[in-house]
Design an enzyme around this catalytic site. Sequence first.
Site, PDB file in Angstrom:
ATOM      1  N   TYR A  95     -14.189  29.915 -19.465  1.00 56.83           N
ATOM      2  CA  TYR A  95     -14.676  30.942 -18.543  1.00 56.83           C
ATOM      3  C   TYR A  95     -15.761  30.454 -17.587  1.00 56.83           C
ATOM      4  O   TYR A  95     -15.572  30.445 -16.375  1.00 56.83           O
ATOM      5  CB  TYR A  95     -15.181  32.154 -19.347  1.00 56.83           C
ATOM      6  CG  TYR A  95     -14.101  32.759 -20.201  1.00 56.83           C
ATOM      7  CD1 TYR A  95     -13.011  33.395 -19.611  1.00 56.83           C
ATOM      8  CD2 TYR A  95     -14.139  32.663 -21.584  1.00 56.83           C
ATOM      9  CE1 TYR A  95     -11.996  33.931 -20.384  1.00 56.83           C
ATOM     10  CE2 TYR A  95     -13.120  33.191 -22.365  1.00 56.83           C
ATOM     11  CZ  TYR A  95     -12.057  33.826 -21.755  1.00 56.83           C
ATOM     12  OH  TYR A  95     -11.044  34.347 -22.520  1.00 56.83           O
ATOM     13  N   HIS A 331     -13.749  38.684 -18.356  1.00 58.60           N
ATOM     14  CA  HIS A 331     -13.182  38.237 -19.627  1.00 58.60           C
ATOM     15  C   HIS A 331     -14.135  37.426 -20.506  1.00 58.60           C
ATOM     16  O   HIS A 331     -13.898  37.271 -21.705  1.00 58.60           O
ATOM     17  CB  HIS A 331     -11.932  37.391 -19.322  1.00 58.60           C
ATOM     18  CG  HIS A 331     -10.892  37.424 -20.376  1.00 58.60           C
ATOM     19  ND1 HIS A 331     -11.159  37.669 -21.711  1.00 58.60           N
ATOM     20  CD2 HIS A 331      -9.549  37.236 -20.313  1.00 58.60           C
ATOM     21  CE1 HIS A 331     -10.042  37.624 -22.409  1.00 58.60           C
ATOM     22  NE2 HIS A 331      -9.045  37.367 -21.583  1.00 58.60           N
ATOM     23  N   PRO A 396       8.213  43.082 -34.586  1.00 59.77           N
ATOM     24  CA  PRO A 396       8.383  43.524 -33.192  1.00 59.77           C
ATOM     25  C   PRO A 396       7.837  42.531 -32.178  1.00 59.77           C
ATOM     26  O   PRO A 396       8.460  42.291 -31.140  1.00 59.77           O
ATOM     27  CB  PRO A 396       7.610  44.848 -33.156  1.00 59.77           C
ATOM     28  CG  PRO A 396       7.669  45.355 -34.556  1.00 59.77           C
ATOM     29  CD  PRO A 396       7.577  44.121 -35.413  1.00 59.77           C
ATOM     30  N   SER A 423      -5.613  36.386 -32.315  1.00 57.67           N
ATOM     31  CA  SER A 423      -7.014  36.688 -32.603  1.00 57.67           C
ATOM     32  C   SER A 423      -7.547  35.837 -33.747  1.00 57.67           C
ATOM     33  O   SER A 423      -6.878  35.642 -34.768  1.00 57.67           O
ATOM     34  CB  SER A 423      -7.155  38.171 -32.973  1.00 57.67           C
ATOM     35  OG  SER A 423      -8.471  38.444 -33.399  1.00 57.67           O
ATOM     36  N   SER A 521       0.564  38.196 -23.834  1.00 60.12           N
ATOM     37  CA  SER A 521      -0.305  38.812 -24.837  1.00 60.12           C
ATOM     38  C   SER A 521       0.237  40.174 -25.237  1.00 60.12           C
ATOM     39  O   SER A 521       0.651  40.960 -24.386  1.00 60.12           O
ATOM     40  CB  SER A 521      -1.734  38.975 -24.288  1.00 60.12           C
ATOM     41  OG  SER A 521      -2.606  39.451 -25.299  1.00 60.12           O
TER      42      SER A 521
END
Length: 600
Positions: A95, A331, A396, A423, A521
């Site tokens: 970032y 972000h 899924p 995560s 994502s």
Amino acid sequence: QCSLTVALILMQVLNTSCEREGLPKLPVPPLQQTCERYLAALTPIVDPEELNHTRKLLEEFQKPGGVGERLQKGLEQRGKKMENWLSDWWLQTAYLDYRMPVVVHSSPGVVLPRMEFSDRQGQMRYAAKLIAGVLDFKSMIDNETLPVEYLGGKPLCMNQYYQVLSSCRIPGTKRDTVVNYTLDKRPPTHITVVHNFQFFVLDVYNSDGTPLTVDQIYIQLEKIWNSSLQTNKEPIGILTSNHRNSWGKAYDNLIKDKTNQESVRAIQKSIFTVCLDAPMPHASDDMYRTRAGVQMLHGGGSRWNSGNRWFDKTLQFIIGEDGTCGLIYEHAPAEGPPIVVTAYLYRKNKQHGSMLNVESLSFFFLFCSMVHDLDMKVSVFSHFGKDFPKSQKMSPDAFIQMALQLAYYRIHKRCCPTYESASLRMFRLGRTDTIRSMSIDSDKFVKAMDDPAKHNIEKVALLDKAVKAHRAYADMAIRGQAIDRHLLGLKLQAIEDLAALPEIFMDTSYAVALHFNLSTSQVPAKTNCVMCFGPVVSDGYGVCYNPMDTHINFAVSAFNSCQHTNAARLAQALEDALLDIKTLLEQTPKVKNWSLMFDS
């Protein structure tokens, strides 16, 4: 729509402590394991000759007493000394060192369900309820009573929730910083409100420390709206959409003026920002979703609402006159799921306290332009949702990822490196690692799917194997055993320790592996929203999805400047792939153990 409480939004709650001491540290995976899995990830995306060259480099890298072993030991020592060996490095490299504009290239947006405002007062009333709800959430942060979330019975790190309010990115000419004002001796008590490109300070607490009521906030928003009817103000907020080095230089000039400096500091220190947007151009229901996604990501340009933003601000809620609602977030401090949870904190407060005055902020304008290159398609796949993959005993997420692989292959006639966010919040200060959805097994499935020489039963067996391989990689990633952050750590350790980078990081295969043509994502939510973001490479796509029980919300992005990519085409190919896979499964006799079929 605004009566949801914090307790209903946050996930399973058993523990109200916000302390991290009970969480394990992020592990450093074994070197040999990462090297083996790296080769497996490269197999479907590089040619055999290049793969063989990389294999030899890795053998040299892993030799006892060699470079790899020294770097691995350095990482392990760093892991022992620090709360999280990766978090500081990740913040900087992913970032703060990144110099492209945060708009489209970094900051995600969230499209919330469209509201029906009968008049301007409806917009103000909704904004007032939203502000009150987020202040209620803030009180849980201030009192350290934010409920801990769990995944599979294990607690998750809640640190990101404590980074999204009263924080802001600060531009630099070479590197940015993030400042959080929550722990100041006098923490901020105001928010910023933007209307008609004009920024206002709104103090949202009474003198006794209690938050304003919804009615009190509403009155202040009315005053802001009435005092900002003139639109001749320059859209100063667009400055924050520029290339980071250019914005850093402009920022240094901007804050030389004392009034400008005070105005900028007020925005940076505010708890969050509310953007009261002008209505978008009229669009059909199908086009509306895409227009809303564009509004969340960049505001539509200087003619529309891009000047109604301060893109460096961590959290900006967007409420349009026409009912278009959502948010954009910077972000650096946090990932998507905590932001999506924060987005639904609408709650009515008690009536209490005195009315406050509104202070207008003024600026000197510096010229800035923003190039619109974003190709976006936001759609609802209405034929089925996560209920169908579950009925087939398939994950899924893995099911959707295989359909995405098939869609890309059908358009581009090749497979590509694919990033899916995983995560790491099971660990202290955990952020993300990469699920590499393109695998040896997914490669075999997509190539077989449209092959008339393959029987359906073989295609289903290959799909089943690919879905299970994806599920296994995802589980491995959330346990801190994926390859991407480990390789990055070894590279950064080398930069700190050595005069030259090891050859594996200058190898063509490494560059290919990190060129994510598909950046994806899954950001699930209990409410009918979707997150959207831009591609991470010039010839790539950004794909985000929210699988609901009976439908799936998709946001697909690309760049207009790339003649080989098209967001609408991929969205349509994805819909076709999902339907074709469903048909394949429904038309193929069930087999008890697919893994025993066509095992090669």
